[in-house]
Design a protein around this motif. Structure first.
Motif, PDB file in Angstrom:
ATOM      1  N   PHE A   1      -3.429   0.655  -8.250  1.00 26.39           N
ATOM      2  CA  PHE A   1      -2.222   0.400  -7.462  1.00 26.39           C
ATOM      3  C   PHE A   1      -1.485  -0.851  -7.942  1.00 26.39           C
ATOM      4  O   PHE A   1      -0.251  -0.893  -7.943  1.00 26.39           O
ATOM      5  CB  PHE A   1      -2.565   0.252  -5.982  1.00 26.39           C
ATOM      6  CG  PHE A   1      -1.361   0.345  -5.089  1.00 26.39           C
ATOM      7  CD1 PHE A   1      -0.863   1.583  -4.698  1.00 26.39           C
ATOM      8  CD2 PHE A   1      -0.685  -0.792  -4.669  1.00 26.39           C
ATOM      9  CE1 PHE A   1       0.270   1.678  -3.909  1.00 26.39           C
ATOM     10  CE2 PHE A   1       0.443  -0.706  -3.878  1.00 26.39           C
ATOM     11  CZ  PHE A   1       0.927   0.538  -3.499  1.00 26.39           C
TER      12      PHE A   1
ATOM     13  N   ASN B   1      -5.121   0.575   2.450  1.00 26.24           N
ATOM     14  CA  ASN B   1      -5.173   2.012   2.158  1.00 26.24           C
ATOM     15  C   ASN B   1      -5.975   2.703   3.252  1.00 26.24           C
ATOM     16  O   ASN B   1      -7.083   2.276   3.584  1.00 26.24           O
ATOM     17  CB  ASN B   1      -5.837   2.286   0.801  1.00 26.24           C
ATOM     18  CG  ASN B   1      -5.740   3.746   0.414  1.00 26.24           C
ATOM     19  OD1 ASN B   1      -4.715   4.394   0.625  1.00 26.24           O
ATOM     20  ND2 ASN B   1      -6.810   4.278  -0.151  1.00 26.24           N
TER      21      ASN B   1
ATOM     22  N   GLY C   1       0.837  -1.188   0.000  1.00 26.78           N
ATOM     23  CA  GLY C   1       0.000   0.000   0.000  1.00 26.78           C
ATOM     24  C   GLY C   1       0.875   1.243   0.000  1.00 26.78           C
ATOM     25  O   GLY C   1       2.094   1.158   0.160  1.00 26.78           O
ATOM     26  N   PRO C   2       0.277   2.408  -0.160  1.00 23.22           N
ATOM     27  CA  PRO C   2       1.053   3.646  -0.182  1.00 23.22           C
ATOM     28  C   PRO C   2       1.582   4.003   1.195  1.00 23.22           C
ATOM     29  O   PRO C   2       1.169   3.423   2.211  1.00 23.22           O
ATOM     30  CB  PRO C   2       0.030   4.684  -0.666  1.00 23.22           C
ATOM     31  CG  PRO C   2      -1.287   4.140  -0.223  1.00 23.22           C
ATOM     32  CD  PRO C   2      -1.169   2.644  -0.335  1.00 23.22           C
ATOM     33  N   SER C   3       2.492   4.955   1.253  1.00 26.55           N
ATOM     34  CA  SER C   3       3.032   5.409   2.534  1.00 26.55           C
ATOM     35  C   SER C   3       1.899   5.894   3.434  1.00 26.55           C
ATOM     36  O   SER C   3       0.996   6.602   2.985  1.00 26.55           O
ATOM     37  CB  SER C   3       4.030   6.547   2.312  1.00 26.55           C
ATOM     38  OG  SER C   3       5.135   6.098   1.571  1.00 26.55           O
TER      39      SER C   3
ATOM     40  N   CYS D   1      -0.317   3.957   4.972  1.00 29.49           N
ATOM     41  CA  CYS D   1      -1.539   3.134   4.932  1.00 29.49           C
ATOM     42  C   CYS D   1      -1.671   2.223   6.143  1.00 29.49           C
ATOM     43  O   CYS D   1      -2.727   1.633   6.376  1.00 29.49           O
ATOM     44  CB  CYS D   1      -1.599   2.310   3.652  1.00 29.49           C
ATOM     45  SG  CYS D   1      -0.393   0.968   3.579  1.00 29.49           S
TER      46      CYS D   1
ATOM     47  N   ASN E   1       0.457   1.816 -14.471  1.00 26.21           N
ATOM     48  CA  ASN E   1      -0.876   1.866 -13.898  1.00 26.21           C
ATOM     49  C   ASN E   1      -1.964   1.693 -14.949  1.00 26.21           C
ATOM     50  O   ASN E   1      -1.765   1.998 -16.135  1.00 26.21           O
ATOM     51  CB  ASN E   1      -1.109   3.202 -13.184  1.00 26.21           C
ATOM     52  CG  ASN E   1      -0.250   3.353 -11.951  1.00 26.21           C
ATOM     53  OD1 ASN E   1       0.342   2.388 -11.479  1.00 26.21           O
ATOM     54  ND2 ASN E   1      -0.169   4.560 -11.421  1.00 26.21           N
TER      55      ASN E   1
ATOM     56  N   HIS F   1       6.138  -1.106  -0.382  1.00 25.77           N
ATOM     57  CA  HIS F   1       5.294  -0.190  -1.138  1.00 25.77           C
ATOM     58  C   HIS F   1       5.466  -0.444  -2.632  1.00 25.77           C
ATOM     59  O   HIS F   1       4.794   0.174  -3.449  1.00 25.77           O
ATOM     60  CB  HIS F   1       5.667   1.273  -0.823  1.00 25.77           C
ATOM     61  CG  HIS F   1       7.053   1.632  -1.252  1.00 25.77           C
ATOM     62  ND1 HIS F   1       8.151   1.436  -0.442  1.00 25.77           N
ATOM     63  CD2 HIS F   1       7.533   2.136  -2.410  1.00 25.77           C
ATOM     64  CE1 HIS F   1       9.241   1.817  -1.079  1.00 25.77           C
ATOM     65  NE2 HIS F   1       8.903   2.243  -2.275  1.00 25.77           N
ATOM     66  N   ASP F   2       6.365  -1.381  -2.973  1.00 32.36           N
ATOM     67  CA  ASP F   2       6.683  -1.693  -4.369  1.00 32.36           C
ATOM     68  C   ASP F   2       5.775  -2.828  -4.837  1.00 32.36           C
ATOM     69  O   ASP F   2       5.954  -3.981  -4.441  1.00 32.36           O
ATOM     70  CB  ASP F   2       8.160  -2.093  -4.470  1.00 32.36           C
ATOM     71  CG  ASP F   2       8.615  -2.309  -5.909  1.00 32.36           C
ATOM     72  OD1 ASP F   2       7.758  -2.592  -6.769  1.00 32.36           O
ATOM     73  OD2 ASP F   2       9.826  -2.221  -6.166  1.00 32.36           O
ATOM     74  N   GLN F   3       4.808  -2.518  -5.707  1.00 31.22           N
ATOM     75  CA  GLN F   3       3.867  -3.554  -6.111  1.00 31.22           C
ATOM     76  C   GLN F   3       4.507  -4.613  -7.016  1.00 31.22           C
ATOM     77  O   GLN F   3       3.998  -5.714  -7.130  1.00 31.22           O
ATOM     78  CB  GLN F   3       2.640  -2.928  -6.773  1.00 31.22           C
ATOM     79  CG  GLN F   3       2.898  -2.032  -7.963  1.00 31.22           C
ATOM     80  CD  GLN F   3       2.906  -2.772  -9.272  1.00 31.22           C
ATOM     81  OE1 GLN F   3       2.231  -3.776  -9.419  1.00 31.22           O
ATOM     82  NE2 GLN F   3       3.692  -2.300 -10.211  1.00 31.22           N
TER      83      GLN F   3
END
Length: 348
Positions: free
Chosen positions: A233, A208, A36-38, A40, A238, A192-194
């Protein structure tokens, strides 16, 4: 037995809720990635599993045993942090075996587990070196070896590759995947790296804003995202997303193009690799804005007349330059529709 279960787990700092009603079951031997993003809550959740953060509400068990009030050292879990945290005055061998040293295990008893872990991680010829004489990837291997020597029920990884350069990240990602195959241990991994999430996980947990958005296999999340956030995400590059309005027979793009789709749809998504450039008749025409040649693939950033930007990803190289007009065709079976609230809708 390292089966873990979180039931209605929450975390709050005063009046600020960081995690809400987290329900998650991690099977024995499973590799689960929290992504998830920073901000989350993914690292906070990992620290709660490790016992480094108290749980504000709900229940956490390992192997069916309640863990809410169990001290970190008694949970039999090993954690690998973003920082290697190696002792600079100790050799690789001593760094790896330090957990046994502080338990006052005799030197002879430490030798076997350390040598076995070093062999597994390709460190057997570096045992006499000190951290300053190691590369970043080698230091991360030592940190992993220190965790392996403990022979824990489960491994927790908190963004362990974020300090490495791109080439080393790929190398270490492969090492972690092979390590899981060899040990068959339960692993929970935060990133955070998908791309890391997609390549390492048996299952991915997308977070999130303190909530779980979706849990599933990498391809489940890629092919059938639960909502607009997951859709954008997961996947690199994307997903393209357009606003649409309902009309008789489907939905309409900003340029007037009508596509078959559910009447409740307010957003339409399509992944860059599911659009192709054609010479004959297509679905829309666009202008190339930027062409990124990556060798194996090419990303073409286009602008559809009246509808907005669309990224197209094709295999190999194409002879396009900014300003060229292109005709595009989409794969109708690969269209994604989302309602006004962002929830995914059934495809038609």
């Amino acid at each position: 037995m390292a089966e873990m279960e979180l039931k209605s787990v929450r975390k709050a700092y005063g009046n600020t809720e960081v995690l809400r009603d987290i329900d998650l079951k991690i099977e024995d031997g499973e590799f689960v990635v929290l992504v998830g993003p920073s901000g989350c809550g993914k690292s906070t959740l990992l620290r709660m599993i490790a016992g480094l953060e108290p749980i504000s509400g709900g229940a956490f068990t390992i192997g069916g045993q309640p863990m809410n009030d169990v001290a970190p050292r008694d949970r039999d879990i090993a954690m690998v942090f973003q920082s290697y945290a190696l002792y600079p005055h100790m050799s690789v061998e001593r760094n790896m075996g330090f957990s046994m040293e502080i338990r006052r295990e005799p030197v002879a008893k430490r030798k076997g587990p350390v040598a076995e872990a070093a062999q597994t991680l390709g460190l057997d010829k570096l045992l006499d070196r000190f951290p300053k004489a190691l590369s970043g990837g080698q230091r991360q291997r030592v940190a992993m070896g220190r965790a392996i020597v403990r022979d824990p029920k489960a491994f927790l990884f908190d963004e362990p590759l974020s300090n490495l350069d791109a080439a080393l990240r790929v190398e270490m990602r492969l090492e972690i995947a092979k390590l899981h195959q060899r040990l068959g241990a339960t692993m929970v991994y935060v990133t955070h790296d998908q791309v890391e999430a997609m390549t390492l996980a048996d299952r991915i947990v997308v977070l999130n804003g303190g909530d779980i958005q979706q849990v599933g296999s990498p391809l489940d999340l890629y092919d059938t995202p639960a909502n607009l956030f997951v859709a954008q995400f997961i996947g690199s590059p994307n997903m393209n997303v357009f606003d649409v309005t309902p009309v008789d027979g489907g939905v309409r793009l900003g340029n007037g193009t009508v596509l078959p789709g559910p009447a409740e749809a307010r957003h339409l998504g399509i992944r860059p690799e599911h659009v192709e450039i054609v010479e004959d008749s297509g679905d829309v025409t666009a202008t190339a804005q930027l062409v990124e040649r990556l060798g194996s693939d090419t990303n073409i950033y286009t602008d559809i007349d009246g509808a907005g930007p669309l990224l197209v990803r094709v295999s190999g190289n194409v002879g396009l330059k900014p300003g060229d007009r292109v005709t595009l065709r989409y794969n109708p079976a690969r269209l994604h529709f989302f309602g006004a609230d962002g929830a995914a809708l059934p495809r038609t």
